[in-house]
Design an enzyme around this catalytic site. Sequence first.
Site, mmCIF file in Angstrom:
data_model
loop_
_atom_site.group_PDB
_atom_site.id
_atom_site.type_symbol
_atom_site.label_atom_id
_atom_site.label_comp_id
_atom_site.label_asym_id
_atom_site.label_seq_id
_atom_site.Cartn_x
_atom_site.Cartn_y
_atom_site.Cartn_z
ATOM 1 N N ASP A 1 0.841 -1.196 0.000
ATOM 2 C CA ASP A 1 0.000 0.000 0.000
ATOM 3 C C ASP A 1 0.877 1.246 0.000
ATOM 4 O O ASP A 1 1.915 1.298 0.665
ATOM 5 C CB ASP A 1 -0.912 -0.012 1.230
ATOM 6 C CG ASP A 1 -2.078 0.942 1.092
ATOM 7 O OD1 ASP A 1 -3.219 0.468 0.953
ATOM 8 O OD2 ASP A 1 -1.859 2.176 1.119
ATOM 9 N N ILE A 2 0.476 2.256 -0.754
ATOM 10 C CA ILE A 2 1.240 3.503 -0.855
ATOM 11 C C ILE A 2 1.177 4.311 0.439
ATOM 12 O O ILE A 2 2.046 5.141 0.697
ATOM 13 C CB ILE A 2 0.706 4.338 -2.052
ATOM 14 C CG1 ILE A 2 1.751 5.313 -2.550
ATOM 15 C CG2 ILE A 2 -0.607 5.020 -1.715
ATOM 16 C CD1 ILE A 2 1.414 5.954 -3.886
ATOM 17 N N ASN B 1 -12.717 -3.255 2.612
ATOM 18 C CA ASN B 1 -13.704 -2.183 2.761
ATOM 19 C C ASN B 1 -14.661 -2.243 1.572
ATOM 20 O O ASN B 1 -14.223 -2.192 0.424
ATOM 21 C CB ASN B 1 -13.013 -0.818 2.796
ATOM 22 C CG ASN B 1 -12.038 -0.698 3.950
ATOM 23 O OD1 ASN B 1 -12.307 -1.163 5.047
ATOM 24 N ND2 ASN B 1 -10.896 -0.074 3.698
ATOM 25 N N SER C 1 -12.100 3.405 -1.067
ATOM 26 C CA SER C 1 -11.760 4.542 -1.930
ATOM 27 C C SER C 1 -11.424 4.110 -3.347
ATOM 28 O O SER C 1 -11.503 4.917 -4.271
ATOM 29 C CB SER C 1 -10.594 5.334 -1.330
ATOM 30 O OG SER C 1 -9.444 4.530 -1.209
ATOM 31 N N HIS D 1 -10.417 -5.645 -3.285
ATOM 32 C CA HIS D 1 -9.065 -5.836 -2.768
ATOM 33 C C HIS D 1 -9.105 -6.168 -1.292
ATOM 34 O O HIS D 1 -10.058 -5.853 -0.587
ATOM 35 C CB HIS D 1 -8.192 -4.599 -3.007
ATOM 36 C CG HIS D 1 -8.748 -3.328 -2.422
ATOM 37 N ND1 HIS D 1 -9.740 -2.610 -3.035
ATOM 38 C CD2 HIS D 1 -8.420 -2.648 -1.294
ATOM 39 C CE1 HIS D 1 -10.003 -1.534 -2.302
ATOM 40 N NE2 HIS D 1 -9.231 -1.540 -1.238
ATOM 41 N N HIS E 1 -6.811 -5.769 2.178
ATOM 42 C CA HIS E 1 -5.681 -5.213 2.910
ATOM 43 C C HIS E 1 -5.136 -6.306 3.823
ATOM 44 O O HIS E 1 -5.909 -6.979 4.515
ATOM 45 C CB HIS E 1 -6.109 -4.054 3.805
ATOM 46 C CG HIS E 1 -6.669 -2.862 3.090
ATOM 47 N ND1 HIS E 1 -5.949 -1.707 2.942
ATOM 48 C CD2 HIS E 1 -7.863 -2.646 2.508
ATOM 49 C CE1 HIS E 1 -6.697 -0.815 2.296
ATOM 50 N NE2 HIS E 1 -7.864 -1.363 2.020
HETATM 51 P P1 5GP Z 1 -9.730 1.327 0.225
HETATM 52 O O1 5GP Z 1 -9.758 2.690 0.860
HETATM 53 O O2 5GP Z 1 -10.445 1.337 -1.106
HETATM 54 O O3 5GP Z 1 -10.133 0.199 1.099
HETATM 55 O O4 5GP Z 1 -8.192 1.024 -0.059
HETATM 56 C C1 5GP Z 1 -7.483 1.582 -1.127
HETATM 57 C C2 5GP Z 1 -6.025 1.560 -0.735
HETATM 58 O O5 5GP Z 1 -5.251 1.789 -1.904
HETATM 59 C C3 5GP Z 1 -5.629 2.641 0.268
HETATM 60 O O6 5GP Z 1 -5.111 2.022 1.430
HETATM 61 C C4 5GP Z 1 -4.581 3.477 -0.468
HETATM 62 O O7 5GP Z 1 -3.510 3.881 0.363
HETATM 63 C C5 5GP Z 1 -4.087 2.529 -1.562
HETATM 64 N N1 5GP Z 1 -3.661 3.205 -2.762
HETATM 65 C C6 5GP Z 1 -4.308 4.203 -3.421
HETATM 66 N N2 5GP Z 1 -3.620 4.574 -4.509
HETATM 67 C C7 5GP Z 1 -2.519 3.784 -4.550
HETATM 68 C C8 5GP Z 1 -1.403 3.703 -5.460
HETATM 69 O O8 5GP Z 1 -1.301 4.416 -6.471
HETATM 70 N N3 5GP Z 1 -0.444 2.764 -5.180
HETATM 71 C C9 5GP Z 1 -0.537 1.933 -4.093
HETATM 72 N N4 5GP Z 1 0.457 1.055 -3.909
HETATM 73 N N5 5GP Z 1 -1.562 1.989 -3.223
HETATM 74 C C10 5GP Z 1 -2.542 2.909 -3.452
#
Ligand code: 5GP
Length: 103
Positions: A30-31, A76, A84, A89, A91
């Site tokens: 994760d970034i 999520n 987001s 996916h 985590h």
């Molecule tokens: P969500 O909020 O949808 O459950 O998780 C999306 C995740 O993707 C977040 O934890 C966010 O930090 C990660 N993320 C968003 N953009 C990027 C990216 O460009 N590269 C990587 N490696 N992770 C990303």
Amino acid sequence: MSDCLFCKIAAGEIPSNKVYEDELVYAFYDIDPQAPTHFLVIPKAHIGSAVVAHAFEVIAQVTKDLGVTDFRVVSNCGEQAGQSVHHLHFHVLAGRDMTWPPG
Ligand code: 5GP
Ligand code: ZN
């Protein structure tokens, strides 16, 4: 899906720090890590419910490879839950104490 961030990452169009890849799933760090170890496991297909079981096999294998014994898996689903990126996916978080229930 052409405008999906994770489709672009899985296709190698956007760089990522890969930990695992096969024909069905792609795993990368994760970034914005929320734990010392925080990677994501995504199906390569934008919608891929058939690969969920395989994703969990990959989670078991990658955590073992990383020497991680205690970890949390989070998915999520929906805006209210904090999703987001709208590409399925998981985590995988490890390396710190986790609260329960999660915040
Ligand atoms: P969500 O909020 O949808 O459950 O998780 C999306 C995740 O993707 C977040 O934890 C966010 O930090 C990660 N993320 C968003 N953009 C990027 C990216 O460009 N590269 C990587 N490696 N992770 C990303
Ligand atoms: Zn996608």
